[in-house]
Design an enzyme around this catalytic site. Structure first.
Site, PDB file in Angstrom:
ATOM      1  CE  LYS A 135      -3.887  -1.883   2.593  1.00 39.67           C
ATOM      2  NZ  LYS A 135      -4.644  -1.789   3.853  1.00 39.67           N
ATOM      3  CD  GLU A 138       1.889  13.361  -1.610  1.00 38.34           C
ATOM      4  OE1 GLU A 138       0.788  13.383  -2.174  1.00 38.34           O
ATOM      5  OE2 GLU A 138       2.955  13.641  -2.179  1.00 38.34           O
ATOM      6  N   GLY A 244      17.755  24.431 -12.802  1.00 37.22           N
ATOM      7  CA  GLY A 244      17.768  24.602 -14.257  1.00 37.22           C
ATOM      8  C   GLY A 244      19.062  25.247 -14.697  1.00 37.22           C
TER       9      GLY A 244
END
Ligand SMILES: CC(C)(COP(=O)(O)OP(=O)(O)OC[C@H]1O[C@@H](n2cnc3c(N)ncnc32)[C@H](O)[C@@H]1OP(=O)(O)O)[C@@H](O)C(=O)NCCC(=O)NCCS
Length: 423
Positions: A135, A138, A244
């Site tokens: 199971k 989150e 980035g």
């Protein structure tokens, strides 16, 4: 007209991951029939803030749905389920492993009953592989999908993110899969099974971290503010680094409270203007010409010093004042917005992203709005259903049952929980 008008969904989902998906589809106009265990989705009673009322956990994830309760552990309940299967375009669930099979409804069986129906399942880890039987909630998905190991500061513990990428993120993935499969079923007349594992969904959202994972085999990563080196193996936690090609960080502002920060991206194109503006105020009038920061490569190498200088400048300003200085310079930046900031934000209100609703048990309450804006089909947000509010309506209107059949099914216990056995 609503984009998904005419699409009917048998929604067996519960908690957050599945309901996020079906709420979005309902907001796009699908008729979502929330098919509940007679005790109801467990979240109705979880983290209750108003005694006796459905919790915000439930109301915020189940808008625009109809609720029916059906006891799938009774023969009569299963017969209702089969009738509904034949009338729906999509069935979706996010039970623990094997629950639907134990009811006797594997995908193969569902497909046999209604070959056109598309079936969506969310599982923690999918239906195959060594983790299939586990199971998941989150944070388990965040832990296992790569998010936690890459979130936080280098020497601190791993952190979960506040954004529910494991649950809501997986719901978004499922919505895309369901719509694609529905499109195909409309062409071919054949439904298919759509499975999204929460672990896979989180990994997909951590894609750039796996970019970095492979870059580490070839060299270091100069944009990281923490040390990296070739052959390092695992991607480190990098605090608030941008992740980035451009350098970015959170800058602390006046009055230096928990959310008095501005996230600033020192985009290559804006350095000169930024340095020209802040240099004189921090006693470095030549900052724009300083060779330590002359190129992006130099700024990467000397980024700790660069952040110190920007922080020094920001000391005298609030996050909004600092933003007002940077906006005309075209510096990409944004204040760290608290939930309180957002609930009162003019921009957010104007975009209907914080919407007031009424509910028979709790009165006025607020929901986060629909983030996907369709120009011809704007979402009309309506409150979540009470438990079983639409049982009779669905039985009569969708299934065509008459009053006598409804009464007899009711007395057979098709819609209620079996009485508890004496201990
Ligand atoms: C979220 C999760 C951990 C919750 O676990 P749980 O509370 O034990 O619930 P499960 O889904 O495993 O089981 C549901 C039970 O309700 C029963 N049930 C569900 N709908 C029913 C109905 N209409 N009638 C009768 N019984 C019903 C099922 O039979 C099952 O009982 P069983 O174990 O006796 O078969 C689990 O559902 C899960 O791992 N889901 C997949 C991953 C996921 O979506 N997680 C994120 C949730 S936000």
């Amino acid at each position: 007209m609503e984009a998904l008008k005419g699409v009917r969904i048998l929604d067996m989902t519960h908690v957050q991951a599945g309901p996020t998906c079906s709420q979005l589809l309902a907001w796009m106009g699908a008729d979502v029939i929330k098919f509940e265990n007679p005790q109801g989705d467990a979240t109705r009673g979880q983290l209750r803030d108003v005694p006796g009322a459905d919790s915000l956990y439930f109301t915020m994830l189940n808008c625009n749905k109809r609720s029916i309760t059906v006891n799938m552990k009774s023969a009569e309940g299963k017969a209702v389920f089969i009738d509904l299967l034949k009338k729906c375009d999509i069935i979706m669930e996010n039970f623990g492993p094997g629950v639907l099979d134990r009811f006797g409804f594997s995908w193969e069986k569902v497909h046999e009953i209604n070959p056109r129906i598309v079936m969506g399942s969310i599982k923690g880890f999918g239906s195959t592989g060594p983790y299939a039987e586990f199971k998941a909630y989150e944070n388990v998905a965040q832990a296992m999908g790569g998010a936690m190991s890459t979130t936080g500061i280098p020497d601190g513990p791993p952190f979960v993110t506040g954004a529910q990428i494991g649950d809501s993120g997986t719901g978004l993935h499922l919505a895309i899969g369901l719509l694609a499969a529905l499109h195909q079923a409309n062409r071919t007349g054949e439904g298919q099974y759509v499975e999204v594992a929460m672990m896979d969904g989180v990994m997909n959202l951590c894609r750039v971290k796996f970019r970095d994972h492979q870059r580490l085999t070839r060299g270091d990563m100069p944009e990281y503010s923490v040390p990296t080196y070739q052959g390092m193996g695992e991607v480190p936690r990098a605090g608030n680094d941008s992740g980035g090609g451009q350098l970015g960080n959170a800058i602390h502002c006046k009055p230096h409270g928990a959310n008095d920060w501005l996230y600033v991206v020192v985009q290559e194109a804006v350095w000169h203007a930024l340095a020209t503006r802040i240099g004189p105020d921090i006693g470095m009038p030549e900052l724009a010409a300083d060779p330590h920061f002359a190129s992006i490569g130099e700024r990467r190498k000397n980024q700790q010093l660069m952040w110190t200088l920007i922080n020094k400048f920001a000391e005298k300003y609030t996050k909004r004042e600092f933003m007002a200085i940077l906006n005309p310079l075209d510096v990409p930046c944004g204040p760290i917005m608290s939930t309180e900031d957002l609930a009162n934000d003019e921009h957010i209100r104007g975009r209907e992203m914080w919407v007031e609703l009424d509910h028979p048990q709790r009165g006025k309450w607020w929901n986060v709005g629909m983030p996907i804006k369709l120009s011809a089909s704007p979402a009309k947000i309506e409150r979540s259903p009470l438990l079983g509010e639409h049982t009779e309506e669905v039985l009569k209107e969708v299934l065509g049952y008459d009053a006598a059949k409804v009464t007899s099914l009711k007395s057979a216990g098709a819609f209620s929980a079996p009485p508890k056995k004496a201990a």
